[in-house]
Design a protein around this motif. Structure first.
Motif, mmCIF file in Angstrom:
data_model
loop_
_atom_site.group_PDB
_atom_site.id
_atom_site.type_symbol
_atom_site.label_atom_id
_atom_site.label_comp_id
_atom_site.label_asym_id
_atom_site.label_seq_id
_atom_site.Cartn_x
_atom_site.Cartn_y
_atom_site.Cartn_z
ATOM 1 N N LEU A 52 0.824 -1.213 0.000
ATOM 2 C CA LEU A 52 0.000 0.000 0.000
ATOM 3 C C LEU A 52 0.855 1.259 0.000
ATOM 4 C CD1 LEU A 52 -3.032 -0.519 2.434
ATOM 5 C CD2 LEU A 52 -3.017 -0.474 -0.050
ATOM 6 N N LEU A 53 1.880 1.281 0.844
ATOM 7 C CA LEU A 53 2.766 2.455 0.897
ATOM 8 C C LEU A 53 3.453 2.686 -0.439
ATOM 9 C CD1 LEU A 53 4.496 2.098 4.381
ATOM 10 C CD2 LEU A 53 2.871 3.858 3.669
ATOM 11 N N SER A 54 3.935 1.620 -1.043
ATOM 12 C CA SER A 54 4.601 1.724 -2.338
ATOM 13 C C SER A 54 3.648 2.264 -3.402
ATOM 14 C CB SER A 54 5.134 0.349 -2.753
ATOM 15 O OG SER A 54 5.688 0.400 -4.033
ATOM 16 N N ALA A 55 2.434 1.737 -3.425
ATOM 17 C CA ALA A 55 1.441 2.201 -4.394
ATOM 18 C C ALA A 55 1.080 3.656 -4.163
ATOM 19 C CB ALA A 55 0.200 1.327 -4.316
ATOM 20 N N GLN A 56 0.938 4.043 -2.902
ATOM 21 C CA GLN A 56 0.600 5.430 -2.591
ATOM 22 C C GLN A 56 1.718 6.367 -3.046
ATOM 23 O OE1 GLN A 56 0.492 6.714 1.546
ATOM 24 N NE2 GLN A 56 -1.402 7.825 1.134
ATOM 25 N N MET A 57 2.947 6.005 -2.787
ATOM 26 C CA MET A 57 4.083 6.857 -3.147
ATOM 27 C C MET A 57 4.267 6.964 -4.659
ATOM 28 S SD MET A 57 6.759 5.829 -0.150
ATOM 29 C CE MET A 57 8.048 6.874 -0.765
ATOM 30 N N SER A 58 3.940 5.893 -5.392
ATOM 31 C CA SER A 58 4.136 5.905 -6.844
ATOM 32 C C SER A 58 2.873 6.285 -7.607
ATOM 33 C CB SER A 58 4.627 4.535 -7.308
ATOM 34 O OG SER A 58 3.644 3.547 -7.065
ATOM 35 N N GLY A 59 1.764 6.449 -6.896
ATOM 36 C CA GLY A 59 0.518 6.833 -7.551
ATOM 37 C C GLY A 59 -0.150 5.703 -8.324
ATOM 38 N N LYS A 60 0.211 4.456 -8.022
ATOM 39 C CA LYS A 60 -0.377 3.312 -8.716
ATOM 40 C C LYS A 60 -1.716 2.929 -8.085
ATOM 41 C CE LYS A 60 3.864 1.215 -10.325
ATOM 42 N NZ LYS A 60 4.716 0.033 -10.329
ATOM 43 N N PRO A 61 -2.648 2.439 -8.915
ATOM 44 C CA PRO A 61 -3.919 1.965 -8.367
ATOM 45 C C PRO A 61 -3.755 0.670 -7.585
ATOM 46 C CG PRO A 61 -3.906 1.808 -10.772
ATOM 47 C CD PRO A 61 -2.607 2.402 -10.366
ATOM 48 N N VAL A 62 -4.671 0.447 -6.659
ATOM 49 C CA VAL A 62 -4.603 -0.702 -5.754
ATOM 50 C C VAL A 62 -5.975 -1.368 -5.677
ATOM 51 C CG1 VAL A 62 -4.285 -1.361 -3.332
ATOM 52 C CG2 VAL A 62 -2.821 0.360 -4.333
ATOM 53 N N MET A 63 -5.976 -2.691 -5.584
ATOM 54 C CA MET A 63 -7.183 -3.448 -5.282
ATOM 55 C C MET A 63 -6.940 -4.187 -3.977
ATOM 56 S SD MET A 63 -8.964 -6.761 -6.974
ATOM 57 C CE MET A 63 -7.827 -7.788 -6.092
#
Length: 76
Positions: free
Chosen positions: A39-50
């Motif tokens: 989650l942290l990685s996705a938040q920092m890179s702006g990637k979508p998450v499921m």
């Protein structure tokens, strides 16, 4: 991913269009730390998450502070 919050030993998160939900407890050895890192990685890179839950009929539209997540998937 809009917000990630550590509340005591519990990791909470807020996604766009959803309510606050529980990722899991940081002191459990059930993969919560790895899902938190994703989650942290996705938040920092702006990637979508499921985020997925094991419970049948889980309602993402309701605030849920008790049910931990099972899976976190990030996308390109």
């Amino acid at each position: 991913m809009i917000n990630i919050q550590l509340e005591g030993l519990k990791i909470m998160y807020l996604q766009e269009g959803a309510t606050w939900r529980t990722l899991g407890a940081i002191n459990n050895n059930d993969g919560t730390k790895e899902r938190y890192a994703a989650l942290l990685s996705a938040q920092m890179s702006g990637k979508p998450v499921m985020v997925e839950y094991l419970q049948d009929g889980y309602d993402c539209g309701k605030v849920d502070y008790g049910t931990p997540a099972f899976l976190v998937r990030t996308y390109q």
